[in-house]
Enzyme design. Structure first.
Site, PDB file in Angstrom:
ATOM      1  N   HIS A 134      48.575  45.852  12.638  1.00 26.05           N
ATOM      2  CA  HIS A 134      49.368  44.841  13.345  1.00 26.05           C
ATOM      3  C   HIS A 134      49.118  43.497  12.641  1.00 26.05           C
ATOM      4  CE1 HIS A 134      50.256  42.101  16.737  1.00 26.05           C
ATOM      5  NE2 HIS A 134      50.917  43.095  17.295  1.00 26.05           N
ATOM      6  N   ASP A 143      40.229  47.121  15.507  1.00 26.20           N
ATOM      7  CA  ASP A 143      41.206  46.547  16.435  1.00 26.20           C
ATOM      8  C   ASP A 143      41.561  47.663  17.416  1.00 26.20           C
ATOM      9  OD1 ASP A 143      43.608  46.066  17.697  1.00 26.20           O
ATOM     10  OD2 ASP A 143      44.639  45.331  15.922  1.00 26.20           O
ATOM     11  N   GLN A 181      45.296  49.243  20.788  1.00 22.48           N
ATOM     12  CA  GLN A 181      46.003  50.456  21.212  1.00 22.48           C
ATOM     13  C   GLN A 181      45.020  51.578  21.535  1.00 22.48           C
ATOM     14  OE1 GLN A 181      49.229  50.548  21.803  1.00 22.48           O
ATOM     15  NE2 GLN A 181      49.585  48.509  20.968  1.00 22.48           N
ATOM     16  N   LYS A 190      47.038  45.174  27.862  1.00 20.86           N
ATOM     17  CA  LYS A 190      47.558  46.492  27.469  1.00 20.86           C
ATOM     18  C   LYS A 190      46.915  47.615  28.290  1.00 20.86           C
ATOM     19  CE  LYS A 190      48.449  44.991  22.756  1.00 20.86           C
ATOM     20  NZ  LYS A 190      49.893  44.895  22.618  1.00 20.86           N
ATOM     21  N   CYS A 207      55.489  43.632  14.905  1.00 17.44           N
ATOM     22  CA  CYS A 207      54.403  42.858  14.290  1.00 17.44           C
ATOM     23  C   CYS A 207      53.661  43.711  13.262  1.00 17.44           C
ATOM     24  CB  CYS A 207      53.422  42.324  15.332  1.00 17.44           C
ATOM     25  SG  CYS A 207      54.182  41.252  16.540  1.00 17.44           S
TER      26      CYS A 207
HETATM   27  N1  PMP Z   1      46.640  44.946  17.427  1.00 16.42           N
HETATM   28  C1  PMP Z   1      47.475  45.894  17.854  1.00 16.42           C
HETATM   29  C2  PMP Z   1      47.350  47.257  17.289  1.00 16.42           C
HETATM   30  C3  PMP Z   1      48.439  45.606  18.813  1.00 16.42           C
HETATM   31  O1  PMP Z   1      49.276  46.575  19.218  1.00 16.42           O
HETATM   32  C4  PMP Z   1      48.508  44.300  19.339  1.00 16.42           C
HETATM   33  C5  PMP Z   1      49.562  43.931  20.363  1.00 16.42           C
HETATM   34  N2  PMP Z   1      50.806  44.510  20.139  1.00 16.42           N
HETATM   35  C6  PMP Z   1      47.605  43.347  18.864  1.00 16.42           C
HETATM   36  C7  PMP Z   1      46.684  43.700  17.927  1.00 16.42           C
HETATM   37  C8  PMP Z   1      47.607  41.936  19.386  1.00 16.42           C
HETATM   38  O2  PMP Z   1      47.212  41.899  20.727  1.00 16.42           O
HETATM   39  P1  PMP Z   1      47.320  40.543  21.567  1.00 16.42           P
HETATM   40  O3  PMP Z   1      48.727  40.066  21.417  1.00 16.42           O
HETATM   41  O4  PMP Z   1      46.986  40.961  22.948  1.00 16.42           O
HETATM   42  O5  PMP Z   1      46.328  39.590  20.989  1.00 16.42           O
END
Ligand code: PMP
Length: 369
Positions: free
Chosen positions: A120, A196, A199, A222, A355
């Site tokens: 991401h 990270d 997910q 999430k 993203c």
């Molecule tokens: N990493 C991953 C794999 C994500 O799916 C997301 C959110 N779509 C993020 C990071 C970023 O998370 P946040 O917007 O809650 O900071």
């Protein structure tokens, strides 16, 4: 099925909502999941009787401090860590930036940071920018044609010189990386592994000791928790990346000494009700009826099978272990138009680049559903 799905749905007020006159079918959990009522109640309970934490000694301040530290203990317990290794953040993006900021002073030209091709942007851009600032090399670990991390290729790229590797399970392909194997390779090369978990933590139990990772980050929203709260596990000592009240020991005119971890990482008044809501969401998940993972895997399998039978549909990737989500395109139709049509039917899906532009470029598509 082995559990009462209707009772579970009943815990989420949003799932009783109507959208465009239809019952809501919410499939956008990879972006943000709905909140169980008990989480909203925990947040409200804290906000309606509050005091600042780690500052006052009056009853409300002490109660809130206790609730906040209990929340930290719940997060630590959920990850198999100890509370002094857990800092509250505003989410995964904040966590990545905190670690990147803290490492900036230690990186130099010749060092290397590696991320996987499926990251991401939140776990890609901060590292890319850190390398630009420090002169360290930024390196992208390739994927197999199926959409798994290519561990053999990674091994070659992770030769000595690598300082940090960032990886996760994919919010686009649903690929679950073999974090333990990657940790072994990273550590053999002398680096640290940042995971990270935005997910991954939603679909698998997490034990940071078993994964053998050095950092693990995730976001509350999430998991059914509030917006604007997340947590970061740090196995390694990390200098503070933010300065201010609440994190110091002694402030002299020209120098400052800092308090112990985890307080030294949390400058300013923290998101106390967010932390309490996050802890409640984790407890809720801990107590999910047995069989929830099979149920979820079954839904994903059904989706993959059903879409696979449609002629013009292309499902992206065939990873060895897919969990929680998948992406697809439909020949001749824009993902945005399809998302609008589905919305009219009360079905919420995500459309766009998710993203993850470096991944989508590699897959040869601009947008997916
Ligand atoms: N990493 C991953 C794999 C994500 O799916 C997301 C959110 N779509 C993020 C990071 C970023 O998370 P946040 O917007 O809650 O900071």
């Amino acid at each position: 099925m082995s559990f009462d799905i209707a009772a579970l749905r009943g815990a989420y007020p949003a799932l009783a909502e109507q959208v465009h006159g239809r019952s809501l079918i919410y499939l956008d959990n990879a972006a943000t999941a709905q909140m169980p009522l008990c989480v909203a109640q925990a947040v409200q309970g804290l906000e309606l009787r509050r005091g600042n934490v780690h500052r006052g000694i009056h009853a409300l301040s002490e109660e809130c401090t206790q609730a906040y530290e209990d929340a930290r203990a719940t997060v630590a317990n959920f990850l198999g860590a100890s509370p002094d290794q857990i800092q509250f953040t505003s989410g995964t993006t904040d966590a990545v930036n905190r670690v990147a900021d803290a490492l900036a002073a230690t990186l130099k030209p010749g060092d290397r940071i590696a991320v996987t091709r499926m990251e991401h942007h939140s776990n890609f851009v901060p590292w890319q920018q850190l390398c630009q600032k420090t002169g360290a090399e930024f390196c992208i670990l390739p994927l197999t044609p199926q959409g798994d991390l290519d561990l053999e290729a990674a091994q070659e790229l992770l030769s000595p010189g690598v300082k940090l590797v960032a990886a996760h399970s994919s919010n686009v392909l649903g690929t679950v990386n073999d974090i333990h194997a990657l940790a072994r390779l990273t550590h053999a090369a002398g680096g640290a592994l940042f995971v990270d978990g935005a997910q991954g933590i939603c679909h698998e139990p997490v034990d940071v000791a078993a994964l053998d990772c050095d950092y693990y980050a995730f976001s509350g929203h999430k998991l059914g928790g509030p917006f604007g709260i997340g947590a970061l596990f740090c196995r390694l000592p990390l200098p503070p990346a933010r300065y201010g009240g609440g994190m110091v020991d002694q402030v002299l005119d020209l120098t400052t000494t800092f308090g112990p971890a985890p307080l030294m990482w949390e400058a300013g008044t923290p998101n106390v009700s967010g932390a309490v809501g996050l802890a409640r969401a984790l407890e809720f998940r801990r107590n999910l009826p047995e069989g929830w993972q099979d149920w979820e895997d079954g839904l994903l399998e059904r989706l993959e099978q059903g879409l696979g039978e449609l002629e013009r549909v292309r499902i992206l990737g065939r990873p060895r272990h897919r969990s929680g989500c998948l992406s697809f395109t439909v020949e001749g139709a824009s993902p945005f138009d399809l998302a609008v049509l589905l919305d009219q039917l009360g079905i919420a899906v995500r459309s766009g680049h998710h993203c993850a532009q470096p991944l989508l470029r590699w897959l040869g598509v601009e947008y997916t559903l």
